[in-house]
Enzyme design. Sequence first.
Site, mmCIF file in Angstrom:
data_model
loop_
_atom_site.group_PDB
_atom_site.id
_atom_site.type_symbol
_atom_site.label_atom_id
_atom_site.label_comp_id
_atom_site.label_asym_id
_atom_site.label_seq_id
_atom_site.Cartn_x
_atom_site.Cartn_y
_atom_site.Cartn_z
ATOM 1 C CB SER A 13 -0.980 -0.018 1.175
ATOM 2 O OG SER A 13 -2.011 0.935 1.008
ATOM 3 C CG HIS A 131 -6.469 -0.586 -1.099
ATOM 4 N ND1 HIS A 131 -5.556 -0.033 -1.974
ATOM 5 C CD2 HIS A 131 -5.869 -0.591 0.124
ATOM 6 C CE1 HIS A 131 -4.461 0.271 -1.303
ATOM 7 N NE2 HIS A 131 -4.626 -0.047 -0.036
#
Length: 236
Positions: A13, A131
């Site tokens: 991430s 996400h």
Amino acid sequence: SVVNACDACAGLSLGEYVALVFAGVLSYEDAFKVVKVRAEGMSAAAAVGAHGMLSVVGLEDSVLEKIVAEAKTKAEASSSSTPIVCDITNFLFPQGRVVSGDKAALDVVQQAAQAAGAIKVATLAVSGAFHTARMESASQSLREALAQATFNKPRVSIYSNVTGLPISRDTPADDIRDLLAKQLVSPVKWEQTLKNLLADGKTKLFELGPNSQIKSMTKRISLDAWKTFNSVDVAK
């Protein structure tokens, strides 16, 4: 040295930007500028509606996928705001997943996952459904910031969160920009990334940063890689 011998990297991430700097794709200055816009966009997107993330450990994907689909249907039936967002967004290690989405659906997922025999179901201390499609506005502002940043050819391969596959010296800069913008609204394929690294012969692994979460996840994928895995606390 170990750093000079490194020929591949990856980051989970936000950590993907650390990997990009390490690989020489982004300068520190451009990376900080982009990450600032990314964080501001995610914060603004998270403030709209009630959503979050849920860690689920111990269920087969087929079981969790069914639970998520049923939770979306149930939440939509009792909500005036449709469509409901709820997706598996972090594939961390075998049977280690994160589900992100609207709180109405996550509450159903939590109860159903526990009933299905999950080893662990826990709400993550985050502000939004990262996400997922709930981050679309952040993804658009990020694209604008990425367009202003200079992208150099990687000196080593970087394995992408979105694909789990390596970004190489031949990957066009605009393709890297596109992957980073997609990362905000796409699942993080970390398990596949680790498996691909190992399959490509990258078996001597180092984790930079406090604690050893990446090493712990690696143990679920390869005991051999875990045994030689080095965690380096760069703050010390």
